[in-house]
Design an enzyme around this catalytic site. Structure first.
Site, PDB file in Angstrom:
ATOM      1  N   GLY A  25     -78.464 -10.508  49.291  1.00  0.00           N
ATOM      2  CA  GLY A  25     -77.077 -10.987  49.163  1.00  0.00           C
ATOM      3  C   GLY A  25     -76.146  -9.845  48.814  1.00  0.00           C
ATOM      4  CG  ASN A  27     -72.999 -10.369  52.477  1.00  0.00           C
ATOM      5  OD1 ASN A  27     -74.139 -10.729  52.180  1.00  0.00           O
ATOM      6  ND2 ASN A  27     -72.021 -11.218  52.693  1.00  0.00           N
ATOM      7  N   GLY A  29     -69.781 -10.511  46.415  1.00  0.00           N
ATOM      8  CA  GLY A  29     -69.814 -10.811  44.984  1.00  0.00           C
ATOM      9  C   GLY A  29     -70.588  -9.805  44.137  1.00  0.00           C
ATOM     10  CB  ILE A  30     -73.061 -10.454  41.442  1.00  0.00           C
ATOM     11  CG1 ILE A  30     -72.100 -11.359  40.640  1.00  0.00           C
ATOM     12  CG2 ILE A  30     -73.975  -9.673  40.519  1.00  0.00           C
ATOM     13  CD1 ILE A  30     -72.733 -12.648  40.150  1.00  0.00           C
ATOM     14  N   GLY A  31     -73.750  -8.994  44.196  1.00  0.00           N
ATOM     15  CA  GLY A  31     -74.666  -8.148  44.969  1.00  0.00           C
ATOM     16  C   GLY A  31     -73.958  -6.929  45.534  1.00  0.00           C
ATOM     17  CB  SER A 154     -77.252 -19.441  36.705  1.00  0.00           C
ATOM     18  OG  SER A 154     -76.151 -20.137  36.175  1.00  0.00           O
ATOM     19  CE1 TYR A 185     -77.040 -21.861  41.646  1.00  0.00           C
ATOM     20  CE2 TYR A 185     -76.240 -22.511  39.481  1.00  0.00           C
ATOM     21  CZ  TYR A 185     -76.431 -21.540  40.449  1.00  0.00           C
ATOM     22  OH  TYR A 185     -76.009 -20.241  40.216  1.00  0.00           O
TER      23      TYR A 185
HETATM   24  N1  LIG Z   1     -70.638 -16.378  40.398  1.00  0.00           N
HETATM   25  C1  LIG Z   1     -71.088 -16.934  39.301  1.00  0.00           C
HETATM   26  O1  LIG Z   1     -70.319 -17.447  38.459  1.00  0.00           O
HETATM   27  C2  LIG Z   1     -72.562 -16.959  39.014  1.00  0.00           C
HETATM   28  C3  LIG Z   1     -72.996 -17.499  37.794  1.00  0.00           C
HETATM   29  C4  LIG Z   1     -74.359 -17.538  37.527  1.00  0.00           C
HETATM   30  C5  LIG Z   1     -75.257 -17.071  38.466  1.00  0.00           C
HETATM   31  N2  LIG Z   1     -74.808 -16.558  39.650  1.00  0.00           N
HETATM   32  C6  LIG Z   1     -75.810 -16.081  40.604  1.00  0.00           C
HETATM   33  O2  LIG Z   1     -75.413 -14.826  41.122  1.00  0.00           O
HETATM   34  C7  LIG Z   1     -76.048 -14.610  42.388  1.00  0.00           C
HETATM   35  C8  LIG Z   1     -75.046 -13.955  43.328  1.00  0.00           C
HETATM   36  O3  LIG Z   1     -74.023 -14.884  43.649  1.00  0.00           O
HETATM   37  P1  LIG Z   1     -72.473 -14.512  43.722  1.00  0.00           P
HETATM   38  O4  LIG Z   1     -71.833 -15.191  42.573  1.00  0.00           O
HETATM   39  O5  LIG Z   1     -72.286 -13.077  43.921  1.00  0.00           O
HETATM   40  O6  LIG Z   1     -72.049 -15.373  45.002  1.00  0.00           O
HETATM   41  P2  LIG Z   1     -71.659 -14.970  46.503  1.00  0.00           P
HETATM   42  O7  LIG Z   1     -70.477 -14.072  46.514  1.00  0.00           O
HETATM   43  O8  LIG Z   1     -71.561 -16.267  47.224  1.00  0.00           O
HETATM   44  O9  LIG Z   1     -72.930 -14.159  46.997  1.00  0.00           O
HETATM   45  C9  LIG Z   1     -74.116 -14.815  47.335  1.00  0.00           C
HETATM   46  C10 LIG Z   1     -74.870 -13.982  48.335  1.00  0.00           C
HETATM   47  O10 LIG Z   1     -76.066 -14.700  48.683  1.00  0.00           O
HETATM   48  C11 LIG Z   1     -76.153 -14.716  50.095  1.00  0.00           C
HETATM   49  N3  LIG Z   1     -76.932 -15.843  50.620  1.00  0.00           N
HETATM   50  C12 LIG Z   1     -76.645 -17.153  50.584  1.00  0.00           C
HETATM   51  N4  LIG Z   1     -77.586 -17.856  51.256  1.00  0.00           N
HETATM   52  C13 LIG Z   1     -78.484 -16.951  51.722  1.00  0.00           C
HETATM   53  C14 LIG Z   1     -79.651 -17.034  52.507  1.00  0.00           C
HETATM   54  N5  LIG Z   1     -80.106 -18.205  52.985  1.00  0.00           N
HETATM   55  N6  LIG Z   1     -80.317 -15.898  52.800  1.00  0.00           N
HETATM   56  C15 LIG Z   1     -79.870 -14.700  52.356  1.00  0.00           C
HETATM   57  N7  LIG Z   1     -78.755 -14.552  51.636  1.00  0.00           N
HETATM   58  C16 LIG Z   1     -78.073 -15.672  51.320  1.00  0.00           C
HETATM   59  C17 LIG Z   1     -74.712 -14.786  50.570  1.00  0.00           C
HETATM   60  O11 LIG Z   1     -74.624 -14.468  51.933  1.00  0.00           O
HETATM   61  P3  LIG Z   1     -73.369 -14.990  52.809  1.00  0.00           P
HETATM   62  O12 LIG Z   1     -72.194 -14.153  52.418  1.00  0.00           O
HETATM   63  O13 LIG Z   1     -73.827 -14.785  54.203  1.00  0.00           O
HETATM   64  O14 LIG Z   1     -73.189 -16.442  52.465  1.00  0.00           O
HETATM   65  C18 LIG Z   1     -74.087 -13.768  49.640  1.00  0.00           C
HETATM   66  O15 LIG Z   1     -74.336 -12.474  50.110  1.00  0.00           O
HETATM   67  C19 LIG Z   1     -76.574 -15.982  42.836  1.00  0.00           C
HETATM   68  O16 LIG Z   1     -77.971 -15.999  42.699  1.00  0.00           O
HETATM   69  C20 LIG Z   1     -75.943 -16.956  41.863  1.00  0.00           C
HETATM   70  O17 LIG Z   1     -76.754 -18.089  41.627  1.00  0.00           O
HETATM   71  C21 LIG Z   1     -73.483 -16.477  39.929  1.00  0.00           C
END
Ligand SMILES: NC(=O)c1ccc[n+]([C@@H]2O[C@H](COP(=O)([O-])OP(=O)(O)OC[C@H]3O[C@@H](n4cnc5c(N)ncnc54)[C@H](OP(=O)(O)O)[C@@H]3O)[C@@H](O)[C@H]2O)c1
Length: 315
Positions: A25, A27, A29-31, A154, A185
């Site tokens: 992931g 591309n 957010g956090i990644g 999370s 979730y």
């Molecule tokens: N944001 C928060 O408040 C928060 C809080 C607690 C935990 N987290 C955790 O942080 C992690 C990163 O999330 P984020 O907040 O940075 O959200 P994000 O911006 O939505 O990033 C999520 C990433 O996961 C990828 N992804 C989704 N489905 C996938 C699949 N089937 N195969 C491969 N990649 C996939 C997305 O790809 P696409 O761009 O193609 O969809 C995107 O690159 C997650 O595990 C989330 O549970 C986030």
């Protein structure tokens, strides 16, 4: 909300030339911040993306801002076991050793759905895909040791909108109970915590350290199945910031700490500020004892390991 925890600057200036990291992931957010920071420090980073074109866009943007290391984009759909196998075999044909794996990608509160392999979408994407990926990359991580495996979980593994995180071994895929996006979730994020815990036990004596992390409540695209991202990013942004929402660079701090801190308690949970059933946990901690009793259940962690191994076809 308490102030976000920030990495000591010396960790973010450590020289990572000669190391290889994999970030799922990568591309968004956090990644994306994680990839950029590692590359800034000189690492070679494999940016795994479900949509390779988005991965390339992210790579170009990061390279445009200037980094010392290299970024390679590779396709990975965690909701498909075939895609995970193809990604791993390609990666292993190019890279002998991996020094860090960040199981970061995720989805939250999706509508009810089943993957091509027949698994519930959130459990498949957030846990089972990463479980198989980790197993397939273990030989390379052993060659890269000392190495790190970081599962981005999370605080919702504790409670997600009132639903306690627990693993329902009798109905992992919501075939017999009514589907609830938050319950699914919470189950998947508790699985991330138990996975890191059990890996640490399995890897005792090997210089591979594991951790699960809560990144904070972060302004990313994760929200998109609950409210439109533009509402979060524009309409509600000031109010949400006051309520404790942080920016992606702050959200990447806990992952980076778990990857780069010289000493880490293997298998432990590291948390940015968060929402927990116990008020004392709100300020987070590196590490933090999870308030969810299920997160300390070694029998459940061992059972999850066994069941996951069977489900991904490795038993
Ligand atoms: N944001 C928060 O408040 C928060 C809080 C607690 C935990 N987290 C955790 O942080 C992690 C990163 O999330 P984020 O907040 O940075 O959200 P994000 O911006 O939505 O990033 C999520 C990433 O996961 C990828 N992804 C989704 N489905 C996938 C699949 N089937 N195969 C491969 N990649 C996939 C997305 O790809 P696409 O761009 O193609 O969809 C995107 O690159 C997650 O595990 C989330 O549970 C986030």
């Amino acid at each position: 909300m308490p102030k976000p925890l920030i990495c000591p600057p010396e960790l973010l200036s450590r020289d990572l030339v000669g190391t290889t990291y994999v970030v799922t992931g990568g591309n968004s957010g956090i990644g994306l911040v994680t990839v950029e920071q590692l590359a800034k420090q000189g690492a070679r980073v494999v940016l795994a993306a479900r949509r390779p074109a988005e991965g390339e866009r992210a790579r170009a943007a990061i390279v445009g801002r200037g980094v010392r290391g290299a970024i390679e984009v590779a396709e990975l759909n965690l909701a498909s076991l075939n895609s995970v196998r193809a990604f791993a075999s390609k990666l292993l044909s190019v890279h002998d050793a991996v020094h860090g794996l960040v199981n970061n990608a995720g989805v939250m509160n999706t509508p009810r759905g089943t993957t091509a392999d027949g698994f519930e979408t959130q459990f498949a994407t957030n846990h089972l895909g990463h479980y198989l990926l980790t197993e397939l990359l273990l030989p390379a991580l052993r060659r890269g040791a000392p190495a790190r495996i970081v599962n981005v979980s999370s605080c919702y593994h504790d409670k997600a909108q009132g639903r306690e995180g627990r693993i329902d071994f009798d109905d992992l895929h919501f075939e017999r109970r009514a589907y609830d996006g938050w319950e699914a979730y919470a189950q998947s994020k508790l699985a991330n915590v138990l996975h890191a815990r059990q890996l640490a036990r399995r890897l005792e004596g090997v210089a591979i350290t594991t951790a699960s992390v809560h990144p904070g409540w972060v302004r990313t695209n994760l929200i998109r199945h609950s409210i439109p991202t533009w509402v979060q990013d524009y309409v509600l942004r000031p109010a949400l910031r006051l309520g404790g929402m942080i920016e992606p660079w702050e959200g990447a701090q806990t992952t980076l700490y778990a990857l780069l801190a010289p000493e880490l308690e293997s298998g432990a949970y590291y948390s940015q500020v968060g929402f927990y059933r116990e008020k004392a946990a709100t300020k987070g901690g590196w590490p933090l004892r999870s308030p969810n009793p299920h997160a300390h259940d070694d029998a459940a962690a061992e059972r999850l390991d066994r069941v996951s191994r069977e489900l991904v076809g490795l038993a």
